[in-house]
Design a protein around this motif. Structure first.
Motif, PDB file in Angstrom:
ATOM      1  N   GLN A   1       0.824  -1.203   0.000  1.00 15.19           N
ATOM      2  CA  GLN A   1       0.000   0.000   0.000  1.00 15.19           C
ATOM      3  C   GLN A   1       0.863   1.261   0.000  1.00 15.19           C
ATOM      4  O   GLN A   1       0.431   2.311  -0.475  1.00 15.19           O
ATOM      5  N   ASN A   2       2.090   1.158   0.501  1.00 12.40           N
ATOM      6  CA  ASN A   2       2.932   2.339   0.677  1.00 12.40           C
ATOM      7  C   ASN A   2       3.746   2.658  -0.582  1.00 12.40           C
ATOM      8  O   ASN A   2       3.467   3.589  -1.310  1.00 12.40           O
ATOM      9  N   LEU A   3       4.793   1.878  -0.834  1.00 12.28           N
ATOM     10  CA  LEU A   3       5.703   2.076  -1.971  1.00 12.28           C
ATOM     11  C   LEU A   3       6.260   3.507  -2.015  1.00 12.28           C
ATOM     12  O   LEU A   3       6.097   4.237  -2.999  1.00 12.28           O
ATOM     13  N   PRO A   4       6.956   3.925  -0.953  1.00 16.46           N
ATOM     14  CA  PRO A   4       7.523   5.273  -0.921  1.00 16.46           C
ATOM     15  C   PRO A   4       8.795   5.371  -1.749  1.00 16.46           C
ATOM     16  O   PRO A   4       9.525   4.393  -1.935  1.00 16.46           O
ATOM     17  N   TYR A   5       9.075   6.576  -2.224  1.00 16.43           N
ATOM     18  CA  TYR A   5      10.259   6.839  -3.040  1.00 16.43           C
ATOM     19  C   TYR A   5      11.403   7.350  -2.162  1.00 16.43           C
ATOM     20  O   TYR A   5      11.200   8.107  -1.217  1.00 16.43           O
ATOM     21  N   GLY A   6      12.628   6.964  -2.533  1.00 13.96           N
ATOM     22  CA  GLY A   6      13.808   7.487  -1.867  1.00 13.96           C
ATOM     23  C   GLY A   6      15.003   7.474  -2.799  1.00 13.96           C
ATOM     24  O   GLY A   6      14.941   6.934  -3.915  1.00 13.96           O
TER      25      GLY A   6
ATOM     26  N   ASP B   1      26.391   4.787  -7.275  1.00 14.16           N
ATOM     27  CA  ASP B   1      26.050   6.184  -7.032  1.00 14.16           C
ATOM     28  C   ASP B   1      24.593   6.277  -6.573  1.00 14.16           C
ATOM     29  O   ASP B   1      23.808   5.344  -6.765  1.00 14.16           O
ATOM     30  N   PRO B   2      24.185   7.415  -5.982  1.00 15.80           N
ATOM     31  CA  PRO B   2      22.790   7.587  -5.560  1.00 15.80           C
ATOM     32  C   PRO B   2      21.826   7.451  -6.733  1.00 15.80           C
ATOM     33  O   PRO B   2      22.079   7.925  -7.831  1.00 15.80           O
ATOM     34  N   ARG B   3      20.685   6.788  -6.469  1.00 17.60           N
ATOM     35  CA  ARG B   3      19.699   6.559  -7.509  1.00 17.60           C
ATOM     36  C   ARG B   3      18.318   6.350  -6.878  1.00 17.60           C
ATOM     37  O   ARG B   3      18.198   6.208  -5.669  1.00 17.60           O
ATOM     38  N   VAL B   4      17.303   6.289  -7.729  1.00 19.90           N
ATOM     39  CA  VAL B   4      15.919   6.232  -7.260  1.00 19.90           C
ATOM     40  C   VAL B   4      15.546   4.803  -6.868  1.00 19.90           C
ATOM     41  O   VAL B   4      15.812   3.844  -7.606  1.00 19.90           O
ATOM     42  N   GLY B   5      14.896   4.677  -5.708  1.00 20.74           N
ATOM     43  CA  GLY B   5      14.408   3.381  -5.264  1.00 20.74           C
ATOM     44  C   GLY B   5      13.056   3.499  -4.598  1.00 20.74           C
ATOM     45  O   GLY B   5      12.613   4.588  -4.241  1.00 20.74           O
ATOM     46  N   VAL B   6      12.385   2.366  -4.455  1.00 23.07           N
ATOM     47  CA  VAL B   6      11.106   2.275  -3.761  1.00 23.07           C
ATOM     48  C   VAL B   6      11.244   1.206  -2.687  1.00 23.07           C
ATOM     49  O   VAL B   6      11.805   0.126  -2.940  1.00 23.07           O
ATOM     50  N   ALA B   7      10.756   1.488  -1.489  1.00 25.92           N
ATOM     51  CA  ALA B   7      10.871   0.540  -0.377  1.00 25.92           C
ATOM     52  C   ALA B   7       9.706  -0.444  -0.396  1.00 25.92           C
ATOM     53  O   ALA B   7       8.550  -0.057  -0.549  1.00 25.92           O
ATOM     54  N   ILE B   8      10.031  -1.738  -0.219  1.00 24.02           N
ATOM     55  CA  ILE B   8       9.024  -2.788  -0.096  1.00 24.02           C
ATOM     56  C   ILE B   8       9.561  -3.829   0.876  1.00 24.02           C
ATOM     57  O   ILE B   8      10.614  -4.437   0.615  1.00 24.02           O
ATOM     58  N   GLY B   9       8.893  -4.026   2.012  1.00 24.14           N
ATOM     59  CA  GLY B   9       9.382  -4.956   3.019  1.00 24.14           C
ATOM     60  C   GLY B   9      10.759  -4.558   3.502  1.00 24.14           C
ATOM     61  O   GLY B   9      10.997  -3.423   3.897  1.00 24.14           O
ATOM     62  N   GLU B  10      11.692  -5.504   3.455  1.00 25.66           N
ATOM     63  CA  GLU B  10      13.071  -5.246   3.889  1.00 25.66           C
ATOM     64  C   GLU B  10      13.995  -4.979   2.706  1.00 25.66           C
ATOM     65  O   GLU B  10      15.219  -5.146   2.820  1.00 25.66           O
ATOM     66  N   TYR B  11      13.428  -4.517   1.594  1.00 23.90           N
ATOM     67  CA  TYR B  11      14.211  -4.300   0.379  1.00 23.90           C
ATOM     68  C   TYR B  11      13.966  -2.915  -0.207  1.00 23.90           C
ATOM     69  O   TYR B  11      12.946  -2.270   0.053  1.00 23.90           O
ATOM     70  N   VAL B  12      14.912  -2.498  -1.034  1.00 21.52           N
ATOM     71  CA  VAL B  12      14.739  -1.344  -1.903  1.00 21.52           C
ATOM     72  C   VAL B  12      14.685  -1.867  -3.334  1.00 21.52           C
ATOM     73  O   VAL B  12      15.573  -2.614  -3.764  1.00 21.52           O
TER      74      VAL B  12
ATOM     75  N   MET C   1      -2.023   2.285  10.041  1.00 17.28           N
ATOM     76  CA  MET C   1      -2.373   0.901   9.733  1.00 17.28           C
ATOM     77  C   MET C   1      -3.777   0.811   9.164  1.00 17.28           C
ATOM     78  O   MET C   1      -4.697   1.480   9.640  1.00 17.28           O
ATOM     79  N   SER C   2      -3.918   0.005   8.125  1.00 16.46           N
ATOM     80  CA  SER C   2      -5.235  -0.256   7.542  1.00 16.46           C
ATOM     81  C   SER C   2      -5.256  -1.677   7.010  1.00 16.46           C
ATOM     82  O   SER C   2      -4.225  -2.369   6.984  1.00 16.46           O
ATOM     83  N   SER C   3      -6.425  -2.116   6.568  1.00 18.31           N
ATOM     84  CA  SER C   3      -6.543  -3.469   6.021  1.00 18.31           C
ATOM     85  C   SER C   3      -5.746  -3.630   4.738  1.00 18.31           C
ATOM     86  O   SER C   3      -5.421  -4.750   4.329  1.00 18.31           O
ATOM     87  N   ARG C   4      -5.396  -2.533   4.076  1.00 18.90           N
ATOM     88  CA  ARG C   4      -4.613  -2.597   2.844  1.00 18.90           C
ATOM     89  C   ARG C   4      -3.118  -2.759   3.117  1.00 18.90           C
ATOM     90  O   ARG C   4      -2.359  -3.087   2.197  1.00 18.90           O
ATOM     91  N   GLY C   5      -2.697  -2.471   4.362  1.00 16.97           N
ATOM     92  CA  GLY C   5      -1.280  -2.577   4.702  1.00 16.97           C
ATOM     93  C   GLY C   5      -0.800  -1.332   5.420  1.00 16.97           C
ATOM     94  O   GLY C   5      -1.410  -0.266   5.342  1.00 16.97           O
ATOM     95  N   ASN C   6       0.307  -1.477   6.140  1.00 14.35           N
ATOM     96  CA  ASN C   6       0.868  -0.365   6.901  1.00 14.35           C
ATOM     97  C   ASN C   6       1.557   0.645   5.991  1.00 14.35           C
ATOM     98  O   ASN C   6       2.122   0.296   4.961  1.00 14.35           O
ATOM     99  N   VAL C   7       1.512   1.895   6.418  1.00 15.61           N
ATOM    100  CA  VAL C   7       2.220   2.963   5.727  1.00 15.61           C
ATOM    101  C   VAL C   7       3.080   3.697   6.750  1.00 15.61           C
ATOM    102  O   VAL C   7       2.573   4.260   7.716  1.00 15.61           O
ATOM    103  N   GLY C   8       4.396   3.649   6.539  1.00 15.88           N
ATOM    104  CA  GLY C   8       5.327   4.340   7.420  1.00 15.88           C
ATOM    105  C   GLY C   8       6.327   5.144   6.613  1.00 15.88           C
ATOM    106  O   GLY C   8       6.313   5.125   5.370  1.00 15.88           O
TER     107      GLY C   8
END
Length: 424
Positions: A16-21, A29-40, A405-412
């Motif tokens: 549900q989250n999929l935040p950008y970093g 070098d620095p680059r664009v990623g999305v967080a999912i679980g314990e991974y980028v 927290m929601s039924s769709r998944g946590n967002v942090g």
């Protein structure tokens, strides 16, 4: 939504989250990623492999060391990329095999979170800090002038979102240490110059601008959310003694310009849809340009502040992002009312998000009544004993965390943390 990538129940980073970093590893070098679980998930890799077929997406924006160019593409592009990522990562979609069943691509694109270094996600041209926290404003009115009210401190508070322009060059990503600032302030009626003696934190919520506007063209309040790329936690570190001495005439300057910390992951607007609520209180009088159709224009997201000291952690405050009187859309509409142009990467913050009680106050200024009544912070380890603070000490670590927290998944958001070093 379930992902074929394991996501722990306590994880900030559900599907549900999929935040950008912006991240890097020892060999990249620095680059664009999305967080999912314990991974980028490395979006540069996916872009190079031709994974994305999203209308309007300029692939080179996913190969940049900041998110500015990608953020500027606009809401429709971001929504298309998000939908594509969810299809790739969901466990029961036809697209899941593209990444899940391709070992070479999977191993190249998925990087363990504990192997990465996070960077400031956007190049920040301008930073504006608003003052829309109702409880914070009311409490501070009484502290600045005993017996005073918010009307005497700021007569326009209920009618427009008040703000000051901060210092963009001192905005840093979480886990960047900061030095106690030097400055001028009175002590016992005598003016002194030296290290700040009343260093404070402020629990805030902030958005990064995606699509900007042209000089002289205000943004309509009902389309303002289309200009928001996403949200972060923010600590507006404050030198209260320096601030109080200098701010009476022209507003905040050195008392605020030495450091501002943001969390590393930018949470998309769409990820926060399940957590919409109405603001705590409605402004008294509003002109047409601030009349917003969206009633649920705030978010119900708890934020906890903790202190790290003496190898222990202590609970400091529990705040919430819904402790506001104006929405981000109203802040943006007011910010651009006179024709001020916003640009991709601009940072816009709420001000301190205090609640009604002492344990909900988002800064020590409020919790300690201006430093006159030290606040007892509860140790997470009950055997460790509690600590009391009037203001922050050298080597203290302040950390903000938030998870909805929601039924769709946590967002942090990941943590927003900084360690205080001695004054230079």
């Amino acid at each position: 939504m379930a992902s074929w990538i394991p996501v722990e129940a306590i994880s900030d980073f559900s599907l549900q989250n999929l935040p950008y970093g912006i991240f890097s590893t020892a060999n990249s070098d620095p680059r664009v990623g999305v967080a999912i679980g314990e991974y980028v998930l490395d979006l540069k890799v996916l872009a190079t492999e031709g994974i994305f077929e999203v209308p309007g997406l300029e692939i080179q924006t996913l190969r940049q060391p900041t998110l500015n160019a990608y953020a500027a593409l606009g809401k429709n592009v971001h929504s298309g990329v998000r939908q594509r990522l969810q299809k790739l990562l969901e466990s029961d979609t036809q697209s899941a095999h593209v990444l899940r069943d391709n070992q070479r691509l999977r191993e190249k694109a998925l990087v363990p979170l504990n192997n990465v270094q996070m960077h400031l996600p956007m190049s920040i041209g301008d930073y504006t800090d608003f003052f829309v926290g109702l409880h914070h404003a009311v409490t501070c009115a009484g502290l600045v002038k005993p017996g005073g009210t918010i009307e005497t401190l700021c007569p326009c508070f209920y009618n427009l979102p008040v703000a000051y322009n901060g210092r963009a060059s001192s905005v840093v990503v979480s886990d960047t240490p900061l030095h106690r600032p030097n400055g001028q302030f009175p002590v016992d009626g005598k003016l002194v110059s030296g290290p700040c003696r009343k260093l404070d934190f402020e629990v805030e919520f902030a958005c990064f601008v995606g699509r900007g506007n042209e000089l002289g063209e205000p943004i309509d309040v009902n389309s303002a959310e289309d200009h928001i790329f996403g949200f972060v936690l923010m600590n507006d570190w404050s030198a209260r003694d320096i601030q109080m001495y200098e701010a009476t005439l022209m507003g905040p300057f050195n008392g605020k310009s030495f450091c501002t910390t943001v969390s590393p992951w930018i949470v998309p607007l769409e990820a926060l849809e399940p957590f919409r609520v109405a603001p705590k209180e409605t402004p008294r009088e509003l002109p047409d340009y601030l009349m917003q159709k969206q009633e649920k224009s705030a978010y119900n997201i708890p934020i906890r502040a903790t202190l790290g000291a003496n190898n222990q952690r202590y609970r400091v405050a529990d705040c919430n992002t819904n402790n506001v009187i104006f929405s981000f859309a109203q802040m943006i509409a007011h910010h651009t009312r006179g024709g001020c142009p916003l640009r991709a990467g601009d940072l816009i913050a709420t001000g301190t998000l205090s609640g009604p009680n002492r344990e909900n106050a988002g800064c020590l200024l409020e919790q300690t009544r201006g430093g006159t009544d030290p606040y007892e912070m509860i140790a997470e380890d009950s055997a460790a004993g509690n600590v009391r603070r009037a203001y922050l000490e050298d080597n203290d670590i302040i950390t903000f965390t938030a998870q909805a927290m929601s039924s769709r998944g946590n967002v942090g958001f990941g943590s927003c943390a900084g360690k205080i070093l001695s004054a230079p």
